[in-house]
Design a protein around this motif. Sequence first.
Motif, PDB file in Angstrom:
ATOM      1  N   TRP A  18       0.835  -1.204   0.000  1.00  0.00           N
ATOM      2  CA  TRP A  18       0.000   0.000   0.000  1.00  0.00           C
ATOM      3  C   TRP A  18       0.870   1.254   0.000  1.00  0.00           C
ATOM      4  O   TRP A  18       0.516   2.276   0.553  1.00  0.00           O
ATOM      5  CB  TRP A  18      -0.963  -0.014   1.187  1.00  0.00           C
ATOM      6  CG  TRP A  18      -2.318   0.523   0.840  1.00  0.00           C
ATOM      7  CD1 TRP A  18      -3.114   0.137  -0.197  1.00  0.00           C
ATOM      8  CD2 TRP A  18      -3.047   1.548   1.526  1.00  0.00           C
ATOM      9  NE1 TRP A  18      -4.301   0.845  -0.193  1.00  0.00           N
ATOM     10  CE2 TRP A  18      -4.287   1.714   0.855  1.00  0.00           C
ATOM     11  CE3 TRP A  18      -2.802   2.315   2.656  1.00  0.00           C
ATOM     12  CZ2 TRP A  18      -5.244   2.629   1.263  1.00  0.00           C
ATOM     13  CZ3 TRP A  18      -3.759   3.231   3.067  1.00  0.00           C
ATOM     14  CH2 TRP A  18      -4.961   3.384   2.372  1.00  0.00           C
ATOM     15  N   ASN A  19       2.036   1.122  -0.613  1.00  0.00           N
ATOM     16  CA  ASN A  19       2.983   2.233  -0.805  1.00  0.00           C
ATOM     17  C   ASN A  19       3.547   2.786   0.498  1.00  0.00           C
ATOM     18  O   ASN A  19       3.939   3.952   0.555  1.00  0.00           O
ATOM     19  CB  ASN A  19       2.342   3.371  -1.619  1.00  0.00           C
ATOM     20  CG  ASN A  19       2.066   2.952  -3.054  1.00  0.00           C
ATOM     21  OD1 ASN A  19       2.863   2.235  -3.650  1.00  0.00           O
ATOM     22  ND2 ASN A  19       0.942   3.379  -3.600  1.00  0.00           N
ATOM     23  N   VAL A  20       3.595   1.967   1.529  1.00  0.00           N
ATOM     24  CA  VAL A  20       4.295   2.362   2.748  1.00  0.00           C
ATOM     25  C   VAL A  20       5.694   1.754   2.664  1.00  0.00           C
ATOM     26  O   VAL A  20       5.895   0.570   2.932  1.00  0.00           O
ATOM     27  CB  VAL A  20       3.570   1.890   4.021  1.00  0.00           C
ATOM     28  CG1 VAL A  20       4.344   2.307   5.269  1.00  0.00           C
ATOM     29  CG2 VAL A  20       2.156   2.459   4.061  1.00  0.00           C
ATOM     30  N   LEU A  21       6.655   2.565   2.274  1.00  0.00           N
ATOM     31  CA  LEU A  21       8.007   2.084   1.980  1.00  0.00           C
ATOM     32  C   LEU A  21       9.058   2.698   2.901  1.00  0.00           C
ATOM     33  O   LEU A  21      10.237   2.325   2.815  1.00  0.00           O
ATOM     34  CB  LEU A  21       8.352   2.386   0.517  1.00  0.00           C
ATOM     35  CG  LEU A  21       7.360   1.828  -0.523  1.00  0.00           C
ATOM     36  CD1 LEU A  21       7.751   2.277  -1.919  1.00  0.00           C
ATOM     37  CD2 LEU A  21       7.280   0.314  -0.441  1.00  0.00           C
ATOM     38  N   ASN A  22       8.651   3.636   3.741  1.00  0.00           N
ATOM     39  CA  ASN A  22       9.585   4.258   4.678  1.00  0.00           C
ATOM     40  C   ASN A  22      10.021   3.215   5.708  1.00  0.00           C
ATOM     41  O   ASN A  22       9.213   2.706   6.484  1.00  0.00           O
ATOM     42  CB  ASN A  22       8.902   5.445   5.367  1.00  0.00           C
ATOM     43  CG  ASN A  22       9.834   6.200   6.296  1.00  0.00           C
ATOM     44  OD1 ASN A  22      10.394   5.634   7.228  1.00  0.00           O
ATOM     45  ND2 ASN A  22       9.987   7.483   6.039  1.00  0.00           N
ATOM     46  N   LYS A  64      -2.923  -0.852   7.605  1.00  0.00           N
ATOM     47  CA  LYS A  64      -2.261  -0.175   6.487  1.00  0.00           C
ATOM     48  C   LYS A  64      -2.574   1.320   6.479  1.00  0.00           C
ATOM     49  O   LYS A  64      -1.726   2.130   6.085  1.00  0.00           O
ATOM     50  CB  LYS A  64      -2.661  -0.820   5.154  1.00  0.00           C
ATOM     51  CG  LYS A  64      -4.124  -0.649   4.757  1.00  0.00           C
ATOM     52  CD  LYS A  64      -4.433  -1.425   3.483  1.00  0.00           C
ATOM     53  CE  LYS A  64      -5.876  -1.219   3.039  1.00  0.00           C
ATOM     54  NZ  LYS A  64      -6.218  -2.072   1.873  1.00  0.00           N
ATOM     55  N   LEU A  65      -3.765   1.693   6.945  1.00  0.00           N
ATOM     56  CA  LEU A  65      -4.109   3.113   6.983  1.00  0.00           C
ATOM     57  C   LEU A  65      -3.335   3.826   8.081  1.00  0.00           C
ATOM     58  O   LEU A  65      -2.849   4.945   7.898  1.00  0.00           O
ATOM     59  CB  LEU A  65      -5.619   3.283   7.173  1.00  0.00           C
ATOM     60  CG  LEU A  65      -6.174   4.702   7.024  1.00  0.00           C
ATOM     61  CD1 LEU A  65      -5.759   5.313   5.695  1.00  0.00           C
ATOM     62  CD2 LEU A  65      -7.693   4.703   7.147  1.00  0.00           C
ATOM     63  N   GLU A  66      -3.198   3.172   9.232  1.00  0.00           N
ATOM     64  CA  GLU A  66      -2.402   3.748  10.309  1.00  0.00           C
ATOM     65  C   GLU A  66      -0.961   3.975   9.853  1.00  0.00           C
ATOM     66  O   GLU A  66      -0.367   5.023  10.120  1.00  0.00           O
ATOM     67  CB  GLU A  66      -2.438   2.823  11.525  1.00  0.00           C
ATOM     68  CG  GLU A  66      -3.808   2.720  12.168  1.00  0.00           C
ATOM     69  CD  GLU A  66      -3.943   1.526  13.092  1.00  0.00           C
ATOM     70  OE1 GLU A  66      -4.802   1.585  13.998  1.00  0.00           O
ATOM     71  OE2 GLU A  66      -3.205   0.533  12.921  1.00  0.00           O
ATOM     72  N   ALA A  67      -0.400   2.980   9.163  1.00  0.00           N
ATOM     73  CA  ALA A  67       0.979   3.094   8.694  1.00  0.00           C
ATOM     74  C   ALA A  67       1.124   4.209   7.659  1.00  0.00           C
ATOM     75  O   ALA A  67       2.115   4.951   7.650  1.00  0.00           O
ATOM     76  CB  ALA A  67       1.427   1.762   8.100  1.00  0.00           C
ATOM     77  N   ARG A  68       0.135   4.328   6.790  1.00  0.00           N
ATOM     78  CA  ARG A  68       0.197   5.370   5.755  1.00  0.00           C
ATOM     79  C   ARG A  68       0.143   6.762   6.389  1.00  0.00           C
ATOM     80  O   ARG A  68       0.821   7.688   5.935  1.00  0.00           O
ATOM     81  CB  ARG A  68      -0.958   5.162   4.771  1.00  0.00           C
ATOM     82  CG  ARG A  68      -0.893   6.015   3.512  1.00  0.00           C
ATOM     83  CD  ARG A  68       0.203   5.560   2.559  1.00  0.00           C
ATOM     84  NE  ARG A  68       0.279   6.432   1.394  1.00  0.00           N
ATOM     85  CZ  ARG A  68      -0.399   6.221   0.257  1.00  0.00           C
ATOM     86  NH1 ARG A  68      -1.153   5.143   0.114  1.00  0.00           N
ATOM     87  NH2 ARG A  68      -0.271   7.054  -0.752  1.00  0.00           N
ATOM     88  N   LEU A  73       2.898  11.958   7.375  1.00  0.00           N
ATOM     89  CA  LEU A  73       3.138  13.070   8.296  1.00  0.00           C
ATOM     90  C   LEU A  73       4.623  13.417   8.427  1.00  0.00           C
ATOM     91  O   LEU A  73       4.970  14.559   8.692  1.00  0.00           O
ATOM     92  CB  LEU A  73       2.587  12.742   9.677  1.00  0.00           C
ATOM     93  CG  LEU A  73       1.096  12.947   9.903  1.00  0.00           C
ATOM     94  CD1 LEU A  73       0.740  12.584  11.329  1.00  0.00           C
ATOM     95  CD2 LEU A  73       0.674  14.379   9.609  1.00  0.00           C
ATOM     96  N   VAL A  74       5.495  12.418   8.282  1.00  0.00           N
ATOM     97  CA  VAL A  74       6.946  12.614   8.435  1.00  0.00           C
ATOM     98  C   VAL A  74       7.244  13.355   9.750  1.00  0.00           C
ATOM     99  O   VAL A  74       7.844  14.432   9.766  1.00  0.00           O
ATOM    100  CB  VAL A  74       7.560  13.372   7.231  1.00  0.00           C
ATOM    101  CG1 VAL A  74       9.077  13.225   7.234  1.00  0.00           C
ATOM    102  CG2 VAL A  74       6.988  12.904   5.907  1.00  0.00           C
ATOM    103  N   THR A 200      -9.832   6.735  -0.077  1.00  0.00           N
ATOM    104  CA  THR A 200     -10.114   5.661   0.859  1.00  0.00           C
ATOM    105  C   THR A 200     -11.503   5.870   1.427  1.00  0.00           C
ATOM    106  O   THR A 200     -12.204   6.811   1.033  1.00  0.00           O
ATOM    107  CB  THR A 200      -9.068   5.603   1.985  1.00  0.00           C
ATOM    108  OG1 THR A 200      -9.271   4.426   2.776  1.00  0.00           O
ATOM    109  CG2 THR A 200      -9.152   6.837   2.875  1.00  0.00           C
ATOM    110  N   VAL A 201     -11.907   5.019   2.354  1.00  0.00           N
ATOM    111  CA  VAL A 201     -13.180   5.173   3.067  1.00  0.00           C
ATOM    112  C   VAL A 201     -12.915   4.922   4.540  1.00  0.00           C
ATOM    113  O   VAL A 201     -12.309   3.916   4.907  1.00  0.00           O
ATOM    114  CB  VAL A 201     -14.253   4.189   2.551  1.00  0.00           C
ATOM    115  CG1 VAL A 201     -15.509   4.272   3.411  1.00  0.00           C
ATOM    116  CG2 VAL A 201     -14.593   4.474   1.101  1.00  0.00           C
TER     117      VAL A 201
END
Length: 216
Positions: A18-22, A64-68, A73-74, A200-201
């Motif tokens: 889900w594009n969380v790559l950090n 996944k939403l929490e991680a995103r 926010l960085v 998203t929803v």
Amino acid sequence: MNIEKARFNMIEQQIRPWNVLNQEVLDMLIVVKREDYFPAEQKSLAFFDTELPLPDGSKAMTPKLEARILQELVLKKQENVLLIGAGTGYLAALLAYRGRHVTVLESSKVLHELATNNLHRNHVSNVDVVLADAFSDKNTGAYDAIVIAGGLEQLPEHLQQQLNVGGRLLAFVGQLPAMTAQLFTRTSATAVSKQNLFETVVEAAAGAKPVSHFSL
């Protein structure tokens, strides 16, 4: 159930795709243990890509939403954060791990107690959970980051005004069946920029005021 295997699968099969790559965010999901914020009967489900029910009738965000949220926010270690919506306290714990201090505003007594107890039990000391209506313009403050953990039809102006210069506000704005995660950044004392991140929803934020669509 192999907890660490389930955590690995959550990160590699749900969150990373889900594009969380950090890598700092991904490593944090190993350190701040999500299952510790859910009751025994839900611990094995805490790694699933699903919105688990909360005792007040609302639902927790997906992993996944929490991680995103964390990735977008960085956060920096010296930053103070406002979180609207306590949930189980897990998102507050993630934000607290990255930032200096987190203030959580929660209007539900049940969730206020749940989040407070979970954070205390997990020895998270830089979070204050406050029983309050976050959408009352009586609430004031100055924050480097604000997260609204629920959907809004429209972002209240008084929340943007609580951003320090350089501060970011992440909100989910729109109406079902589609909402947009938006990042608002205060670029100066008088200017705020907006960036659309992804669609998203999410459940409506408790206490959020609906937009009137009545016209003469």
